[in-house]
Design an enzyme around this catalytic site. Sequence first.
Site, short mmCIF file in Angstrom:
data_model
loop_
_atom_site.label_atom_id
_atom_site.label_comp_id
_atom_site.label_asym_id
_atom_site.label_seq_id
_atom_site.Cartn_x
_atom_site.Cartn_y
_atom_site.Cartn_z
N GLU A 235 0.83 -1.21 0.00
CA GLU A 235 0.00 0.00 0.00
C GLU A 235 0.86 1.26 0.00
OE1 GLU A 235 -2.69 -0.75 3.35
OE2 GLU A 235 -4.06 -1.72 1.95
N ASP B 12 -8.75 -8.87 3.63
CA ASP B 12 -8.51 -7.82 4.61
C ASP B 12 -9.61 -7.76 5.67
OD1 ASP B 12 -7.27 -5.72 5.79
OD2 ASP B 12 -7.71 -4.24 4.26
N GLU C 162 -12.64 -2.09 11.94
CA GLU C 162 -12.58 -1.33 10.69
C GLU C 162 -13.73 -1.67 9.74
OE1 GLU C 162 -8.93 -1.79 8.48
OE2 GLU C 162 -9.70 -0.66 6.79
C1 GCU Z 1 -6.08 -2.18 5.87
C2 GCU Z 1 -6.36 -0.83 6.46
C3 GCU Z 1 -5.15 0.07 6.43
C4 GCU Z 1 -3.94 -0.65 7.03
C5 GCU Z 1 -3.73 -1.98 6.33
C6 GCU Z 1 -2.63 -2.82 6.94
O1 GCU Z 1 -5.95 -2.08 4.49
O2 GCU Z 1 -7.42 -0.23 5.78
O3 GCU Z 1 -5.46 1.24 7.15
O4 GCU Z 1 -2.81 0.15 6.92
O5 GCU Z 1 -4.91 -2.74 6.41
O6 GCU Z 1 -2.96 -3.84 7.53
O7 GCU Z 1 -1.47 -2.51 6.81
#
Ligand code: GCU
Length: 668
Positions: free
Chosen positions: A278, A357, A385
């Site tokens: 990400e 997720d 979440e």
């Molecule tokens: C999810 C979440 C993110 C987090 C990511 C992770 O995608 O939305 O906020 O950073 O998980 O586990 O690293």
Amino acid sequence: MWLNQAWLSQTLSNRVFHIELIGVSEDAVSVRLRSEIAQWLHLPLVTSAPQSTQPTVTLVCDVRSCLDEEGFSIDVAQDGNVCIESSSTRGLLYGFYAWLRDVGLKAEHSHTEIPDQKLRMINQWDQADGSVERGYAGESIFYGRWGSNVHAEFFDFPERSAADVFRGDISRIRDYARFLASVGINAISLNNVNVRSYATRFIVEPYLQRIAEITRIFSSFGIKSFLSVNFAAPKVIGNLTTSDPCDKKVIAWWKKVVDHIYEVIPDFGGFVVKADSEGEPGPYQYGRDHADGANLFARVLAPHHGIVIWRAFVYNSHTDWRDRSVDRARAAFDNFAALDGKFDDNAVLQVKFGPIDFQTREPLSPLLARMQKTNLIMEFEITAEYLGHQIDVNYVLPQWIGMASWQSPEGSIRERLPRVARQPQFTGFAAISNVGMDENWTGNTLAQANLYGYARFCWSKSLTSQEIAHEWVGLSFENSTTATKQVIESILNRSNKAYEDYCAPLGVGFMVNRNGHYGPGPDDYEFDRWGTYHYADRDGVGVDRTSATGTGFVGQYPSLYSSLEKPETTPDELLLFFHHVNYTYRLHSGETVIQHIYNTHFAGVEEVEKFVDEWNSIQGDIEPLDWENVAERLRRQKANAINWRDQINTFFWRLSGIADEQGRSLYS
Ligand code: GCU
């Protein structure tokens, strides 16, 4: 939280406490244990063997005891005297709290316990600006004294003293550490895995000194502290031109940083790393693999007995939705399976329980079932979440216990972790915390049950979700009538199914509002880059992940392949995760897919309406603040559930044109 100090001191006021250390030196944990009894509980603690006629609680830490290091035994004699024994001060602390729990539940009895999982870890997603990523209970309890509305730019560090970044509320941190220790948590990472702004500097001075103050509190409760680190720190704060994990200067830089951390924090646990995920930096940028990345840290931590926890949450977050060959569910396995056996002994791979997720329903991550020579941690998300933001009641233990019980040739997944590890002591569970500065810690008071429950789930493999809920309710509402406690337990036990009922159906996932992940958004992610699609059209819905015609993800499960490859032998609740089927496809339950969608969405709202009535019926028998807190959240939950029901039902009614068999209202 469950430790009601006033109630416990009152209940125990006629006892005398005595601690004996045999062949074991006094350490921070034994000092803490004494102060817990004398200062926190205000109970009499005698230094020499008690002569008193009052019932005595003797805590014996004896190096010769044959109990496992973290285990303990509690012996309750007929005359009321109690002996708690362990071979380590940590085990003694756990035994002490376990006995307090028995007293709280009015169920004092003799028993011996050994924790099931070795690593029982909490991950904080707290950030240096005082916000908590995916946090729903107020600001961070650790950081952000200078105000959460002041956001430093990504890597911009205007001069700011360490005192400005740390909240410095030591008593809040102590209360948190006490709570975690009381349920057997033994490790914590103190900052978010996305390491930004000042948090990048937590590993160096002057921030490290403030981190050390926090770690000392946790250490005294037997909890090892870890930090999440930014893979690019050598470039960002070390003035190097590269962060290549195989570069000599980079290795030397990390070694110097780590050596200094251990001078300041001798019992430091190690690092948690999110890399190439990400948008975070990682070894792929330098043509290296994730074993190269993890082993760099493992090798500089090894001389200090530290470990690196490397997250397997690595996927392409820039997917083109037109390209049906890319499947996010495959990613962890595709990135890591070939590296099995290549991670050092003190490197641990942390894998989310499902391949996507933390959705309401996912299959087990195939990586957890596949690795044969790697230390593994199974990751959970306590912070809600995708599960209702601690507005909606959602007691999630039924899901977690189910996930950890998936069967593999080496036994259930939770049994498998130590069996396939290079070092069994470096395996276990980790979960993202759900606490913040809110008065009740977790936003919705009932969300405390998930934090408590997670820890109990780590500790014991035999406790059911109902037994854990029973404990938490008994300890948290100790003054309420049995009938009231039963109402609360019943709401908790039904809440996970109710939530799943009004969300995305049959494991398809990600029909959530993209703006913050609360409430419905059936098409919000459908044409986006995050790789989470449901492919609903006029005929059907679901993702074809079969080997015959789909993405081939099913092939990542050798032992389950034959059942998951065909819709007829796939469990109903995961059907749309694995298959694209017509709306008229008939489930094992006998319902068609479309009718199941309508039925569950109406049922989910009806269940929440019952929660509201049931909660109203106990007003007056629990603390007014707790009652108000949950009543207010239930009102919001009802609105949310109705919104989910109407949007999901309308979405599928418009696409399919198939009416509800029962003629209930669908909006056009
Ligand atoms: C999810 C979440 C993110 C987090 C990511 C992770 O995608 O939305 O906020 O950073 O998980 O586990 O690293």
